[in-house]
Scaffold this motif. Structure first.
Motif, mmCIF file in Angstrom:
data_model
loop_
_atom_site.group_PDB
_atom_site.id
_atom_site.type_symbol
_atom_site.label_atom_id
_atom_site.label_comp_id
_atom_site.label_asym_id
_atom_site.label_seq_id
_atom_site.Cartn_x
_atom_site.Cartn_y
_atom_site.Cartn_z
ATOM 1 N N GLY A 141 -44.784 -25.917 21.103
ATOM 2 C CA GLY A 141 -44.715 -25.574 22.229
ATOM 3 C C GLY A 141 -43.387 -24.336 22.118
ATOM 4 N N VAL A 142 -43.253 -23.620 23.093
ATOM 5 C CA VAL A 142 -42.098 -22.602 22.983
ATOM 6 C C VAL A 142 -41.393 -23.050 24.391
ATOM 7 C CG1 VAL A 142 -41.642 -20.227 23.490
ATOM 8 C CG2 VAL A 142 -43.478 -20.825 21.970
ATOM 9 N N LEU A 143 -39.906 -22.861 24.180
ATOM 10 C CA LEU A 143 -38.967 -22.696 25.041
ATOM 11 C C LEU A 143 -38.447 -21.366 25.298
ATOM 12 C CD1 LEU A 143 -36.931 -24.168 27.047
ATOM 13 C CD2 LEU A 143 -35.532 -24.441 25.147
ATOM 14 N N TYR A 144 -38.410 -20.905 26.396
ATOM 15 C CA TYR A 144 -37.584 -19.561 26.569
ATOM 16 C C TYR A 144 -36.233 -19.869 27.467
ATOM 17 C CZ TYR A 144 -35.747 -15.462 28.985
ATOM 18 O OH TYR A 144 -34.973 -14.463 29.328
ATOM 19 N N LEU A 145 -35.347 -19.510 26.869
ATOM 20 C CA LEU A 145 -33.876 -19.703 27.451
ATOM 21 C C LEU A 145 -32.890 -18.379 27.236
ATOM 22 C CD1 LEU A 145 -32.122 -23.256 27.078
ATOM 23 C CD2 LEU A 145 -30.953 -21.194 27.347
ATOM 24 N N SER A 146 -32.425 -18.331 28.603
ATOM 25 C CA SER A 146 -31.397 -17.212 28.428
ATOM 26 C C SER A 146 -30.143 -17.677 28.993
ATOM 27 C CB SER A 146 -31.933 -16.029 29.266
ATOM 28 O OG SER A 146 -32.038 -16.357 30.638
ATOM 29 N N TYR A 147 -28.985 -17.113 28.602
ATOM 30 C CA TYR A 147 -27.632 -17.681 28.843
ATOM 31 C C TYR A 147 -26.629 -16.689 28.516
ATOM 32 C CZ TYR A 147 -27.481 -18.947 23.894
ATOM 33 O OH TYR A 147 -27.638 -18.828 22.483
ATOM 34 N N ASN A 148 -25.493 -16.764 29.057
ATOM 35 C CA ASN A 148 -24.289 -15.869 28.697
ATOM 36 C C ASN A 148 -23.745 -16.752 27.725
ATOM 37 O OD1 ASN A 148 -24.465 -14.365 31.138
ATOM 38 N ND2 ASN A 148 -22.964 -15.428 32.204
ATOM 39 N N THR A 149 -23.351 -15.658 26.661
ATOM 40 C CA THR A 149 -22.655 -16.313 25.414
ATOM 41 C C THR A 149 -21.364 -15.420 24.897
ATOM 42 O OG1 THR A 149 -23.720 -16.598 23.054
ATOM 43 C CG2 THR A 149 -23.942 -14.245 24.095
ATOM 44 N N GLN A 150 -20.831 -16.284 23.948
ATOM 45 C CA GLN A 150 -19.766 -15.695 23.516
ATOM 46 C C GLN A 150 -20.193 -15.041 22.105
ATOM 47 O OE1 GLN A 150 -16.875 -16.069 24.763
ATOM 48 N NE2 GLN A 150 -16.623 -18.257 25.923
ATOM 49 N N PRO A 151 -19.437 -13.777 21.684
ATOM 50 C CA PRO A 151 -18.176 -13.516 22.073
ATOM 51 C C PRO A 151 -18.006 -12.417 23.287
ATOM 52 C CG PRO A 151 -18.590 -12.343 20.249
ATOM 53 C CD PRO A 151 -19.729 -13.185 20.497
ATOM 54 N N GLY A 152 -19.055 -12.071 23.870
ATOM 55 C CA GLY A 152 -19.012 -11.062 24.793
ATOM 56 C C GLY A 152 -18.410 -11.177 26.130
ATOM 57 N N TRP A 153 -18.358 -12.673 26.348
ATOM 58 C CA TRP A 153 -17.786 -13.198 27.726
ATOM 59 C C TRP A 153 -16.139 -13.413 27.388
ATOM 60 C CZ3 TRP A 153 -18.977 -11.964 32.509
ATOM 61 C CH2 TRP A 153 -20.281 -11.546 32.824
ATOM 62 N N ALA A 154 -15.830 -13.574 26.195
ATOM 63 C CA ALA A 154 -14.612 -14.025 26.037
ATOM 64 C C ALA A 154 -13.587 -13.561 26.929
ATOM 65 C CB ALA A 154 -14.191 -14.122 24.579
ATOM 66 N N ALA A 155 -13.367 -12.314 26.932
ATOM 67 C CA ALA A 155 -12.200 -11.664 27.710
ATOM 68 C C ALA A 155 -12.270 -11.956 29.192
ATOM 69 C CB ALA A 155 -12.177 -10.255 27.403
ATOM 70 N N MET A 156 -13.516 -12.225 29.786
ATOM 71 C CA MET A 156 -13.665 -12.106 31.252
ATOM 72 C C MET A 156 -13.592 -13.550 31.833
ATOM 73 S SD MET A 156 -14.149 -10.294 33.877
ATOM 74 C CE MET A 156 -14.760 -10.596 35.578
ATOM 75 N N VAL A 157 -13.693 -14.663 30.786
ATOM 76 C CA VAL A 157 -13.604 -16.011 31.225
ATOM 77 C C VAL A 157 -12.105 -16.154 32.244
ATOM 78 C CG1 VAL A 157 -13.281 -18.206 30.563
ATOM 79 C CG2 VAL A 157 -15.100 -16.607 29.593
#
Length: 512
Positions: A141-157
Motif C-alpha cells: 500500500g501507498v502513503l501520500y504525505l506532504s509537509y513543510n521541510t528544511q532547509p527551505g523554512w529554516a530562516a522563517m522559523v
C-alpha cells in the motif's frame, strides 16, 4: 477542561481547496517512472480532510471506497453534507486521530493520504498516525504525505514563532483570530522597518511577510498560527516512518522527476556520486532549498523488471485537461522557468487537442514520424501532468460507474456557487479527481441546466442571480456599476467559456 483542538486553529474554517496529489490515480505514472509496482486501490483514507472537498470528489469520481476524519466538527459537517449529496458512500467523521485510528470497523487500506497535516500536529499525534499506518496500510500500500521541510523554512522559523507569540500575548481578548493575525503582521512590518540584524542575515524573510499580508486569512491561520508548527527534514521524516515499515518511493510532484528544470548539470553530477538514495534526497533538498515536500511512501517497495515496467507504462492513459491554446510551453522548477522544446511538445499537444484519452503507446506511434522516441514522450507527459495540463484517465468501466455520483455532486456544488465564491472545483469521472472551475463558469453550467443555450442567455441568467444579491463584477480591481457593463462583461466571459472551457468539461464528463 480538556482542549479538544489540541492547539490546532479551530475558530476559523480551513479553505475549500482541492489537492490533486491525493488522487490515488496519480500514483501510477510516477511509480511506473520509478520502476515500482503499485497497488490496485479499492479502499482509501484521508486523515485531516479539512472541508472534505478532496475526499468527496475522489469518492464520487472513482470506484474507491473512502474513509476519513477531521477533528473540526464544522468542517466534518460540511464534508458529510457533500457525501450525502453525491451518494458515493464516503465515511467521514469528526473524530480526533486517536479516536478514529482505533475504530474497530475500519478496513485495511490500499492508500492513506495526509496533505498539509504532519507539520501542524504534535509528536503524540504523529505517533498515533504512524501506528495507524503500520497496522492498517496493506502490504504494497501507498502513503501520500506532504509537509513543510528544511532547509527551505529554516530562516522563517524564528519569525513565525514571533508572529504566533504576538498573536497570543499581544492580541486583544475577543479580537478573533483574523484580528490577531492582522495585528501580528502589522507588528512584523514595524519590526522589520527598524532593520534588525536578523532581517539583514535573512533577507528573504521580509518578502515572505509581505506575501503573507496578501494571502487568505483562513489559510494563514492554519498555516502559521497553530500551536504546533514543525518543518522537518527528509531524514527525520524517514526516521518517523521506519517503524511502519515504509520505504520512500518517489515524489508526488511530477516536476520533481525532471532534473533539467530543478538542478544544474553540476548538481546532477554531484548527486550521482552519492550511493545512498535517502541521503541523496536530503542533499537534493539543500540544492533546491526545499520548503514543501509531497512524497509517496510504500509498504514494501517491489521493483518491476524492465519488460513489465515498459508494458505497463505504455498502456497508461492521459487526457488534455486544459484548452489547447491555453497550454504554455514553459515549466517552472527550482532553478527558474524553462522553455519547453517545441519540436517535442507541439506534436504531442496537437494530437491531444481533441481531448480524447490516449495511451502513451498511442502517443508514441502518432508522433514517431516527427522523430520522437518513447523517452521523450514519457518526459513530456510527466512535465505536462506536473504542470496540470494533462491528467491520468481511469478505465472505462470506472468512468461509467462514477458518472451518476459526479453528476449529483457537481449539481450540488454548482447550486452552492449561486451564493458563494468558495467552491472552485468540480468532479471528473474521467480523471477520477477534481477540475478547477471558477464560480462564473459553474454558473454558466448551471444556466445550461435551466435551458439557456447561448452566451447571451447565460449572461442574462447569471446577472439576474447576481443582481438579486446586490453583487457586481469587478474589472481591474474596480466594481462595474452599470447593468449594461456588467452584462457585457458577463457575455464576454460566457463566450470565452463556450469556446474554450466547455469542450474540455464535456470531454472530462463534468457536464453533458
Amino acid at each position: 477542561m480538556s482542549d479538544w483542538t489540541a492547539g490546532y486553529v479551530a475558530d476559523i474554517g480551513y479553505t475549500y481547496g482541492y489537492y490533486t496529489e491525493l488522487n490515488p490515480l496519480r500514483v501510477k505514472l510516477p511509480f511506473l517512472d520509478a520502476g515500482i509496482a503499485f497497488p490496485e486501490i479499492g479502499a482509501a483514507c484521508e486523515l485531516g480532510f479539512g472541508q472534505g472537498m478532496s475526499a468527496n470528489i475522489h469518492a464520487a469520481a472513482s470506484a474507491v471506497q473512502w474513509w476519513g476524519t477531521d477533528f473540526n466538527p464544522a468542517q466534518a459537517g460540511f464534508a458529510q453534507e457533500l457525501a450525502v449529496a453525491s451518494g458515493a458512500g464516503a465515511r467521514l467523521f469528526d473524530q480526533s486521530f486517536a479516536e478514529f485510528c482505533h475504530r474497530a470497523d475500519l478496513p485495511d487500506f490500499d492508500y492513506i493520504g495526509l496533505h498539509g497535516i504532519w507539520s501542524w500536529i504534535s509528536d503524540p499525534n504523529r505517533a498515533v498516525i504512524v501506528d495507524f499506518v503500520r497496522r492498517k496500510l496493506k502490504v504494497g500500500g501507498v502513503l501520500y504525505l506532504s509537509y513543510n521541510t528544511q532547509p527551505g523554512w529554516a530562516a522563517m522559523v524564528p519569525m513565525r514563532d514571533l508572529l504566533t507569540e504576538h498573536a497570543e500575548v499581544m492580541g486583544a481578548p475577543g479580537q478573533g483570530i483574523i484580528g490577531r493575525i492582522d495585528a501580528a503582521l502589522d507588528f512584523a512590518d514595524r519590526l522589520l522597518a527598524t532593520h534588525p540584524i536578523y532581517a539583514r542575515a535573512n533577507p528573504l524573510v521580509a518578502d515572505r511577510v509581505k506575501k503573507m499580508k496578501e494571502q487568505n486569512r483562513n489559510y494563514l491561520a492554519h498555516e502559521y498560527f497553530n500551536r504546533d508548527w514543525h518543518p522537518m527534514s527528509f531524514a527525520a521524516m524517514a526516521e518517523w516512518l521506519t517503524s511502519a515499515k515504509l520505504n520512500y518511493a518517489c515524489s508526488a510532484h511530477l516536476l520533481d522527476h525532471v532534473d533539467a528544470v530543478n538542478l544544474s548539470a553540476e548538481q546532477q553530477q554531484f548527486l550521482q556520486t552519492l550511493p545512498d538514495p535517502m541521503f541523496r534526497q536530503t542533499v537534493r533538498d539543500f540544492m533546491v532549498n526545499q520548503q514543501f515536500r509531497r512524497d509517496y511512501w510504500v509498504k514494501g517497495a517491489r521493483l518491476l523488471n524492465l519488460l513489465d515496467k515498459t508494458e505497463q507504462i505504455r498502456t497508461h492513459r492521459v487526457i488534455l485537461v486544459a484548452p489547447r491554446n491555453g497550454v504554455e510551453l514553459k515549466a517552472t522548477g527550482s532553478i527558474g522557468e524553462a522553455t519547453l522544446n517545441e519540436g517535442v511538445y507541439l506534436p504531442i499537444l496537437d494530437l491531444l487537442a481533441d481531448h480524447k484519452p490516449r495511451t502513451l503507446n498511442q502517443i508514441e506511434q502518432a508522433v514517431k514520424d516527427k522523430g520522437l522516441v518513447f523517452a521523450q514522450v514519457l518526459q513530456a507527459v510527466m512535465v505536462l501532468v506536473g504542470k496540470g495540463d494533462l491528467a491520468a484517465v481511469q478505465d472505462d468501466k470506472a468512468i461509467t460507474k462514477a458518472r451518476p455520483y459526479t453528476d449529483k455532486l457537481n449539481a450540488y456544488l454548482m447550486n452552492k456557487a449561486r451564493g458563494s465564491n468558495d467552491l472552485a472545483y468540480l468532479a471528473s469521472p474521467v480523471t477520477g479527481g477534481g477540475i478547477a472551475v471558477n464560480r462564473f463558469q459553474q454558473l454558466f453550467l448551471l444556466a445550461r441546466t435551466q435551458g439557456k443555450k447561448t452566451p447571451e442567455e447565460y449572461a442574462q441568467w447569471v446577472w439576474h442571480l447576481l443582481a438579486a444579491q446586490n453583487q457586481r463584477l469587478t474589472k481591474e480591481g474596480k466594481a462595474i456599476e452599470s447593468v449594461e457593463e456588467n452584462l457585457a462583461e458577463l457575455t464576454g466571459q460566457a463566450q470565452e467559456f463556450v469556446e474554450k472551457r466547455l469542450p474540455v468539461l464535456k470531454a472530462l464528463g463534468v457536464t453533458g
